[in-house]
Motif scaffolding. Structure first.
Motif, PDB file in Angstrom:
ATOM      1  N   ARG A   1       0.836  -1.196   0.000  1.00  0.00           N
ATOM      2  CA  ARG A   1       0.000   0.000   0.000  1.00  0.00           C
ATOM      3  C   ARG A   1       0.875   1.252   0.000  1.00  0.00           C
ATOM      4  NH1 ARG A   1      -2.535  -3.789   3.375  1.00  0.00           N
ATOM      5  NH2 ARG A   1      -4.798  -4.027   3.147  1.00  0.00           N
ATOM      6  N   SER A   2       1.934   1.231   0.824  1.00  0.00           N
ATOM      7  CA  SER A   2       2.831   2.392   0.917  1.00  0.00           C
ATOM      8  C   SER A   2       3.522   2.676  -0.410  1.00  0.00           C
ATOM      9  CB  SER A   2       3.903   2.152   1.992  1.00  0.00           C
ATOM     10  OG  SER A   2       3.354   2.100   3.275  1.00  0.00           O
ATOM     11  N   VAL A   3       4.064   1.643  -1.026  1.00  0.00           N
ATOM     12  CA  VAL A   3       4.907   1.894  -2.195  1.00  0.00           C
ATOM     13  C   VAL A   3       4.085   2.274  -3.418  1.00  0.00           C
ATOM     14  CG1 VAL A   3       5.081  -0.461  -3.174  1.00  0.00           C
ATOM     15  CG2 VAL A   3       7.025   1.120  -3.306  1.00  0.00           C
ATOM     16  N   ARG A   4       2.859   1.784  -3.531  1.00  0.00           N
ATOM     17  CA  ARG A   4       2.018   2.220  -4.642  1.00  0.00           C
ATOM     18  C   ARG A   4       1.633   3.688  -4.466  1.00  0.00           C
ATOM     19  NH1 ARG A   4       0.745  -3.267  -4.061  1.00  0.00           N
ATOM     20  NH2 ARG A   4      -0.919  -2.899  -2.535  1.00  0.00           N
ATOM     21  N   LEU A   5       1.470   4.106  -3.222  1.00  0.00           N
ATOM     22  CA  LEU A   5       1.248   5.520  -2.940  1.00  0.00           C
ATOM     23  C   LEU A   5       2.502   6.335  -3.246  1.00  0.00           C
ATOM     24  CD1 LEU A   5      -0.102   8.020  -1.709  1.00  0.00           C
ATOM     25  CD2 LEU A   5       0.398   7.089   0.558  1.00  0.00           C
ATOM     26  N   ILE A   6       3.664   5.874  -2.797  1.00  0.00           N
ATOM     27  CA  ILE A   6       4.912   6.609  -3.010  1.00  0.00           C
ATOM     28  C   ILE A   6       5.200   6.768  -4.501  1.00  0.00           C
ATOM     29  CG2 ILE A   6       7.426   6.496  -2.715  1.00  0.00           C
ATOM     30  CD1 ILE A   6       6.837   5.032  -0.013  1.00  0.00           C
ATOM     31  N   GLU A   7       4.961   5.724  -5.272  1.00  0.00           N
ATOM     32  CA  GLU A   7       5.181   5.787  -6.718  1.00  0.00           C
ATOM     33  C   GLU A   7       4.381   6.934  -7.330  1.00  0.00           C
ATOM     34  OE1 GLU A   7       5.238   2.292  -9.847  1.00  0.00           O
ATOM     35  OE2 GLU A   7       3.159   2.855  -9.429  1.00  0.00           O
ATOM     36  N   LYS A   8       3.108   7.011  -6.989  1.00  0.00           N
ATOM     37  CA  LYS A   8       2.257   8.065  -7.552  1.00  0.00           C
ATOM     38  C   LYS A   8       2.600   9.430  -6.960  1.00  0.00           C
ATOM     39  CE  LYS A   8      -1.736   7.030  -9.015  1.00  0.00           C
ATOM     40  NZ  LYS A   8      -3.115   6.512  -9.057  1.00  0.00           N
ATOM     41  N   TRP A   9       2.963   9.444  -5.697  1.00  0.00           N
ATOM     42  CA  TRP A   9       3.375  10.675  -5.016  1.00  0.00           C
ATOM     43  C   TRP A   9       4.579  11.275  -5.731  1.00  0.00           C
ATOM     44  CZ3 TRP A   9       3.795  10.242   1.078  1.00  0.00           C
ATOM     45  CH2 TRP A   9       3.789  11.510   1.649  1.00  0.00           C
ATOM     46  N   PHE A  10       5.539  10.429  -6.106  1.00  0.00           N
ATOM     47  CA  PHE A  10       6.715  10.896  -6.837  1.00  0.00           C
ATOM     48  C   PHE A  10       6.307  11.488  -8.183  1.00  0.00           C
ATOM     49  CE2 PHE A  10      10.183  10.129  -9.887  1.00  0.00           C
ATOM     50  CZ  PHE A  10      11.197  10.863  -9.283  1.00  0.00           C
ATOM     51  N   LEU A  11       5.410  10.818  -8.901  1.00  0.00           N
ATOM     52  CA  LEU A  11       4.930  11.364 -10.172  1.00  0.00           C
ATOM     53  C   LEU A  11       4.313  12.737  -9.976  1.00  0.00           C
ATOM     54  CD1 LEU A  11       3.209   8.261 -11.850  1.00  0.00           C
ATOM     55  CD2 LEU A  11       5.418   9.275 -12.456  1.00  0.00           C
ATOM     56  N   ALA A  12       3.488  12.874  -8.938  1.00  0.00           N
ATOM     57  CA  ALA A  12       2.832  14.151  -8.676  1.00  0.00           C
ATOM     58  C   ALA A  12       3.833  15.224  -8.272  1.00  0.00           C
ATOM     59  CB  ALA A  12       1.770  13.977  -7.593  1.00  0.00           C
ATOM     60  N   GLU A  13       4.849  14.832  -7.503  1.00  0.00           N
ATOM     61  CA  GLU A  13       5.883  15.771  -7.081  1.00  0.00           C
ATOM     62  C   GLU A  13       6.610  16.350  -8.297  1.00  0.00           C
ATOM     63  OE1 GLU A  13       7.785  17.549  -3.665  1.00  0.00           O
ATOM     64  OE2 GLU A  13       6.242  16.005  -3.632  1.00  0.00           O
ATOM     65  N   LYS A  14       6.833  15.500  -9.304  1.00  0.00           N
ATOM     66  CA  LYS A  14       7.597  15.913 -10.476  1.00  0.00           C
ATOM     67  C   LYS A  14       6.728  16.501 -11.593  1.00  0.00           C
ATOM     68  CE  LYS A  14      11.421  15.303 -10.840  1.00  0.00           C
ATOM     69  NZ  LYS A  14      12.558  16.181 -10.441  1.00  0.00           N
ATOM     70  N   LEU A  15       5.507  15.983 -11.731  1.00  0.00           N
ATOM     71  CA  LEU A  15       4.697  16.310 -12.903  1.00  0.00           C
ATOM     72  C   LEU A  15       3.423  17.086 -12.584  1.00  0.00           C
ATOM     73  CD1 LEU A  15       4.963  12.839 -14.688  1.00  0.00           C
ATOM     74  CD2 LEU A  15       6.366  14.881 -15.103  1.00  0.00           C
ATOM     75  N   GLY A  16       3.091  17.217 -11.302  1.00  0.00           N
ATOM     76  CA  GLY A  16       1.901  17.972 -10.933  1.00  0.00           C
ATOM     77  C   GLY A  16       0.738  17.091 -10.513  1.00  0.00           C
ATOM     78  N   GLN A  17      -0.310  17.742 -10.029  1.00  0.00           N
ATOM     79  CA  GLN A  17      -1.451  17.067  -9.412  1.00  0.00           C
ATOM     80  C   GLN A  17      -2.194  16.125 -10.358  1.00  0.00           C
ATOM     81  OE1 GLN A  17      -2.665  17.352  -5.984  1.00  0.00           O
ATOM     82  NE2 GLN A  17      -0.511  17.932  -5.891  1.00  0.00           N
ATOM     83  N   ARG A  18      -2.051  16.333 -11.655  1.00  0.00           N
ATOM     84  CA  ARG A  18      -2.726  15.464 -12.618  1.00  0.00           C
ATOM     85  C   ARG A  18      -2.318  14.000 -12.453  1.00  0.00           C
ATOM     86  NH1 ARG A  18      -2.359  18.160 -18.097  1.00  0.00           N
ATOM     87  NH2 ARG A  18      -4.028  19.398 -17.177  1.00  0.00           N
TER      88      ARG A  18
END
Length: 258
Positions: free
Chosen positions: A194-211
């Motif tokens: 659960r944590s790492v699937r969240l972290i993966e998307k969190w990283f995308l959002a950190e780099k690419l924005g809320q989309r």
């Protein structure tokens, strides 16, 4: 871009970039929130929470959770509470920077009804074996005394990547590689997936924005969950013998989730 990292491998980056859809940026720009979302309810956060939980064996249906979360229809607490906790962790991530401290806080939130309070947000102190349903050991995670050192490397790399100037294609590569490295360390007693699937998307959002929060990656991983686990297993049986040259099938799953 060549980035100097301590634990996250990047030797497959050039090969990965050659295999990506050429229009990845176009697909990303087409991501939109759903009409079902409201000021107080996020449809795609529900999708992420439900399907990430279903990967872990939770018996929850998206339609039921939406009725519970959006419309206030009551269900048994044991049916919704772990998914509610994960939903809260996603909402927390959407409003906070990706960091060592905030990853621990997200784990505290998502594990409220999984672990004792003393284990929430804290590294495990026991050996960890991942086993098949019939009891076979399929993976031996990092030993407890190795976890602080390995996670320190992980967090240093994470900060380096957050500060690096990456293309969207490189960002997807490193997001998936972050996923692999974290899950192989397996730092928590439970809630690692659960944590790492969240972290993966969190990283995308950190780099690419809320989309990035609208990408249905957790749903794709659930729909392909046998392949998801098969691709993770390709790296090997024991932590310090992992072969990240076998990562490509897993790395290509994230862009396939569009």
């Amino acid at each position: 871009m060549s980035v100097d990292l301590k634990i996250i491998p990047n030797q497959l980056l050039d090969s990965y970039l050659q295999q990506l859809p050429y229009h990845l940026n176009v697909m990303f720009e087409q991501l939109r929130d759903a009409e079902l979302s409201t000021v107080n309810f996020s449809f795609y956060t529900s999708v992420s929470s439900v399907f990430s939980s279903k990967i872990e064996g939770e018996r929850i249906e998206l339609d039921s959770f939406i009725k519970h979360k959006r419309d206030g229809i009551p269900f048994r607490a044991d049916y919704t509470q772990k998914i509610d906790d994960l939903y809260d962790a996603y909402i927390f991530a959407q409003h906070n920077r990706l960091s060592k401290e905030n990853i621990a806080e997200a784990h505290r939130l998502l594990s409220r009804h999984i672990l004792n309070k003393s284990a929430q947000g804290n590294f495990r102190t026991q050996n960890m074996y991942v086993s098949t349903p019939d009891g076979k050991i399929e993976y031996v995670a990092a030993l407890p005394f190795d976890i602080p050192v390995e996670m320190q490397k992980f967090y240093l790399d994470l900060e380096t990547l957050i500060n690096a100037n990456l293309s969207i294609e490189e960002t997807f590569f490193y997001a998936a590689m972050i996923h692999l490295v974290f899950v192989k360390i397996h730092p928590w007693n439970d809630g690692n997936g659960r944590s790492v699937r969240l972290i993966e998307k969190w990283f995308l959002a950190e780099k690419l924005g809320q989309r990035a929060w609208y990408l249905p990656s957790e749903r794709y991983y659930y729909d392909q969950h046998e392949l998801y686990y098969t691709n993770i297993r390709k790296l090997g049986l024991e932590y310090f013998e992992l072969d990240y040259s076998n990562s490509m099938p897993f790395l290509l799953m994230l862009p396939a989730s569009f």
